[in-house]
Motif scaffolding. Structure first.
Motif, mmCIF file in Angstrom:
data_model
loop_
_atom_site.group_PDB
_atom_site.id
_atom_site.type_symbol
_atom_site.label_atom_id
_atom_site.label_comp_id
_atom_site.label_asym_id
_atom_site.label_seq_id
_atom_site.Cartn_x
_atom_site.Cartn_y
_atom_site.Cartn_z
ATOM 1 N N ILE A 24 21.439 29.868 34.601
ATOM 2 C CA ILE A 24 20.495 29.275 33.647
ATOM 3 C C ILE A 24 21.154 29.130 32.279
ATOM 4 O O ILE A 24 21.208 28.043 31.718
ATOM 5 N N SER A 25 21.687 30.236 31.749
ATOM 6 C CA SER A 25 22.343 30.139 30.442
ATOM 7 C C SER A 25 23.158 31.395 30.144
ATOM 8 O O SER A 25 22.779 32.501 30.544
ATOM 9 N N ILE A 27 23.636 33.809 27.519
ATOM 10 C CA ILE A 27 22.802 34.167 26.373
ATOM 11 C C ILE A 27 23.648 34.514 25.152
ATOM 12 O O ILE A 27 23.457 33.986 24.059
ATOM 13 N N MET A 158 26.355 38.476 28.418
ATOM 14 C CA MET A 158 25.117 38.550 29.186
ATOM 15 C C MET A 158 24.596 37.144 29.428
ATOM 16 O O MET A 158 24.688 36.272 28.554
ATOM 17 N N GLY A 159 24.101 36.927 30.635
ATOM 18 C CA GLY A 159 23.572 35.616 30.980
ATOM 19 C C GLY A 159 22.292 35.748 31.785
ATOM 20 O O GLY A 159 21.958 36.827 32.281
ATOM 21 N N LEU A 160 21.588 34.655 31.905
ATOM 22 C CA LEU A 160 20.344 34.622 32.666
ATOM 23 C C LEU A 160 20.575 33.857 33.965
ATOM 24 O O LEU A 160 21.082 32.732 33.952
ATOM 25 N N LEU A 161 20.201 34.498 35.087
ATOM 26 C CA LEU A 161 20.370 33.913 36.409
ATOM 27 C C LEU A 161 19.030 33.862 37.127
ATOM 28 O O LEU A 161 18.126 34.644 36.834
ATOM 29 N N ALA A 162 18.936 32.969 38.093
ATOM 30 C CA ALA A 162 17.775 32.900 38.976
ATOM 31 C C ALA A 162 18.286 32.978 40.415
ATOM 32 O O ALA A 162 19.478 32.776 40.668
ATOM 33 N N LEU A 174 13.064 27.217 32.313
ATOM 34 C CA LEU A 174 13.528 28.524 31.841
ATOM 35 C C LEU A 174 14.598 28.362 30.758
ATOM 36 O O LEU A 174 14.610 29.098 29.766
ATOM 37 N N LEU A 178 14.222 29.694 26.983
ATOM 38 C CA LEU A 178 15.215 30.639 26.471
ATOM 39 C C LEU A 178 15.832 30.119 25.178
ATOM 40 O O LEU A 178 16.019 30.875 24.212
#
Length: 229
Positions: A24-25, A27, A158-162, A174, A178
Motif C-alpha cells: 500500500i505505502s 510510511i 515501516m510500510g503498510l501491507l494488505a 487505503l 493514509l
C-alpha cells in the motif's frame, strides 16, 4: 522491513513475506547512526575505517540480534569498505546499548533517535548516518556516502501491507486515507520527534522498494551466513 529480511532469514516460513502481501505505502524510514565508544581513538568515519582495517577481527560490534537491522547495516558497511569486525549479537537492543555505553563492545549502528541523547552527552561518538541525507537530529554528522562510500544507504522502515488479492479499489482507498493522515500536523510532529522521515510512496513505488530491499538484504545475509537457529 522485517518482511524483507525474513524472506531470506527464515527459509521455512509457512507464508511468503513478499508475495503473500499487497503493498500500500512506505510510511516512513529512520536512518541508523554509526556510533563508537569514546575509548576508540577515532574522530571521523575515515579514521574509523583505517583503524579497523589495521586491526582485522579485533573490534567488536553489537547488534540487537542475529539477522537484525543493526547486524546487517554493519555487515553491509564492512562488505563495502573491506573492514573485518566481530559480530556480538544480543537479545534485544537494550543490552546491546548498555554494553556499548559500558565499553564492552566498541561499535554499533542503531536507530538515530534513541542515540541522540547519548551522543550529545558525550557517552557515544557519532561518525556517520546511514541515510541519503543528514539527519535533522544530528545535522553535523555526515552520511556514510559523504564520507567516501558511494551507494551505501540503509534505513529502518515501516510500510503498510494488505493481504494478497485485496481488490485494487480498496488498496487505492487505503493509500488515499493514509496519505491524508501522514499530512496532518500531529503525525508530522510525532514522526519528526521519533527521527522518522515520512515517505508516503504509492503502492507501485512501495512494491518496487520492497523487492529491492529483499534483494539487498538477501545478498548481505548470504555473505555473512546470518541465520536464526
Amino acid at each position: 522491513q522485517t518482511n524483507a529480511i525474513s524472506a531470506t532469514l527464515y527459509p521455512k516460513l509457512s507464508y511468503d513475506p513478499i508475495d503473500d502481501f499487497a503493498p500500500i505505502s512506505l510510511i516512513g524510514r529512520e536512518p541508523g547512526v554509526l556510533v563508537v565508544h569514546p575509548s576508540l581513538p577515532v574522530k571521523t568515519f575515515q579514521e574509523f575505517v583505517a583503524y579497523v582495517k589495521e586491526r582485522p577481527g579485533r573490534i567488536d560490534y553489537a547488534s540487537s540480534g542475529n539477522g537484525s537491522g543493526q547486524h546487517l547495516f554493519v555487515a553491509l558497511l564492512a562488505s563495502m569498505t573491506g573492514m573485518k569486525m566481530n559480530h556480538v549479537p544480543y537479545r534485544g537492543s537494550g543490552q546491546a546499548t548498555a554494553d556499548l555505553l559500558g565499553g564492552q563492545v566498541q561499535v554499533s549502528i542503531p536507530g538515530t533517535a534513541g542515540m541522540v541523547g547519548h551522543i550529545k552527552a558525550g557517552k557515544l561518538r557519532a561518525l556517520a548516518v546511514t541515510g541519503a541525507k543528514r539527519s535533522p537530529q544530528l545535522p553535523d554528522v555526515p552520511t556514510v556516502m559523504e564520507s567516501g562510500v558511494p551507494g551505501y544507504e540503509a534505513y529502518v522502515w515501516m510500510g503498510l501491507l494488505a493481504p494478497k488479492g485485496t481488490p485494487a479499489p480498496i488498496i487505492d482507498k487505503l493509500f488515499r486515507e493514509l496519505t491524508q493522515v501522514l499530512a496532518t500536523s500531529e503525525v508530522k510532529t510525532y514522526m519528526a520527534s521519533a527521527g522518522i522521515e515520512i515517505v508516503g510512496s504509492t503502492p507501485p513505488e512501495f512494491g518496487a522498494f520492497f523487492r529491492s530491499e529483499k534483494e539487498l538484504w538477501a545478498r548481505v545475509i548470504r555473505e555473512t551466513g546470518a541465520k536464526i537457529d
